[in-house]
Design a protein around this motif. Structure first.
Motif: not given
Length: 377
Positions: A219, A251, A301-303
């Motif tokens: 991340a 992320r 990114s899934g962040g």
């Protein structure tokens, strides 16, 4: 051949002709580049220019003062191991040297000799300094209410400072007017508008990848105003994924002040609120130019986003300083965001989490004086 791209219509323009926006005034990116692997790194090149093979084209003489290759310091914060990326250790004291070096190098290669920017902060300082280093004229527009101290660095570099009546938004609109004037000798080399600037900030992703033994972090926590580091990381890690140099995207988390955090608010599904003053003034951008692109990068990114209250930002600033890390409150909020992410279970102990610290505390001395309760300095 790379080209300028309207990411929503798909229309492109030749990269050989300098431009900073589309024909309807829309913000542009570049078409996707293939990315490079470790074999393309040039170890003898200075700083970020070791990744020159990843740029859309290579300038014959880069404007460089050693920007990039900043330290990555391990620290234990909020019960997790953090990797502090010290982006304030740059020639002008902020991460914007990455974008300024690459953008002005590429524009100079294309024949630009005079540049226009609107910024009374780190952006103006970086553009002024790199213009001076590259033999370019620079005009920096600032609101007429700007403290003279904020323009000293740009003035010292020889930039022309033009005071613009009204607000920060009025200043931005005057820059747009001048940027569209075909009779003006100045090209609008805006750190917010020009996609070449993002080609500079994407080198942060390449550098983190190399720092971590040619692997992506899990991340990246990023202080976010207009989103140039979020977009730079999205572009850079996307290229590395495309090149097969990494197997997944990290992320990306955008940290913004609750007083002025439109991107983080939307990422969190919260309704907009009117902006208020914040000690994280470098990220206080109420109307970012590329909101859809930044939000798409976070989601891809899934962040996501993190909002920080003023007290949380102040406490993080002083807590970092007391471990020897003296940075602007603007970027200390990324450290505060790490704590919130850990509490929410979005980052976990054992993960490799980069926290991007973007500006030196030396530029925020009056703000630290306030936090410490001492007199004006």
């Amino acid at each position: 051949m790379p080209a300028y791209l309207d990411p929503f219509s798909g229309r492109t323009w030749p990269i050989e002709t300098p431009r900073w926006c589309g024909d309807e005034g829309q913000a542009l990116l570049l078409t996707d580049l293939p990315g490079v692997g470790r074999e393309a790194i040039e170890p003898a090149a200075p700083g970020l220019w070791r990744y020159a093979a990843a740029l859309p084209f290579r300038p014959r003489e880069p404007i460089t003062m050693g920007e990039g290759r900043t330290p990555l310091l391990p620290r234990r914060l909020h019960g997790v191991d953090a990797l502090l990326k010290c982006e304030w250790l740059m020639p002008t004291g902020s991460f914007k040297d990455r974008g300024a070096s690459v953008m002005l190098s590429l524009l100079r290669e294309q024949g630009v000799t005079a540049v226009l920017e609107d910024s009374s902060g780190n952006g103006g300082a970086a553009i002024s300094t790199y213009a001076a280093a590259g033999g370019l004229r620079a005009r920096i527009l600032v609101p007429d209410s700007t403290s003279p101290a904020k323009t000293v660095q740009s003035r010292a570099a020889g930039a022309e400072i033009q005071l613009t009546p009204g607000s920060r938004q009025d200043c931005a609109e005057e820059a747009l007017r001048q940027g569209r004037d075909p009779a003006s000798p100045f090209f609008y080399a805006s750190h917010n508008w020009h996609p070449f600037f993002l080609q500079g900030t994407k080198t942060l992703a390449y550098e983190l990848w190399e720092d971590l033994g040619f692997e992506a972090p899990d991340a990246v926590v990023i202080p976010c105003g207009a989103g140039s580091n979020v977009l730079g990381c999205d572009i850079g890690f996307g290229e590395l994924l495309r090149a097969g140099a990494i197997s997944r995207l990290p992320r990306l988390y955008a940290a913004q002040p609750a007083h002025c955090g439109p991107l983080a608010r939307e990422a969190l599904g919260l309704p907009p609120v009117p902006p208020r003053p914040t000690i994280a003034e470098g990220t206080a951008i109420a109307q970012p130019i590329r909101p859809r692109e930044v939000l798409a990068a976070l989601r891809r990114s899934g962040g996501g986003g993190v909002l920080l209250e003023e007290q949380e930002i102040a406490e993080a600033s002083l807590a970092l300083a007391r471990t020897g890390i003296y940075v602007e409150p603007t970027c200390a909020q990324a450290a505060a965001a790490l704590g919130k992410l850990a509490a929410r279970g979005e980052v976990r102990d054992g993960e490799r989490v980069a926290v991007i610290l973007t500006g030196t505390g030396l530029k925020a001395t009056p703000r630290y004086a306030e936090l410490l309760g001492i007199g004006a300095v």
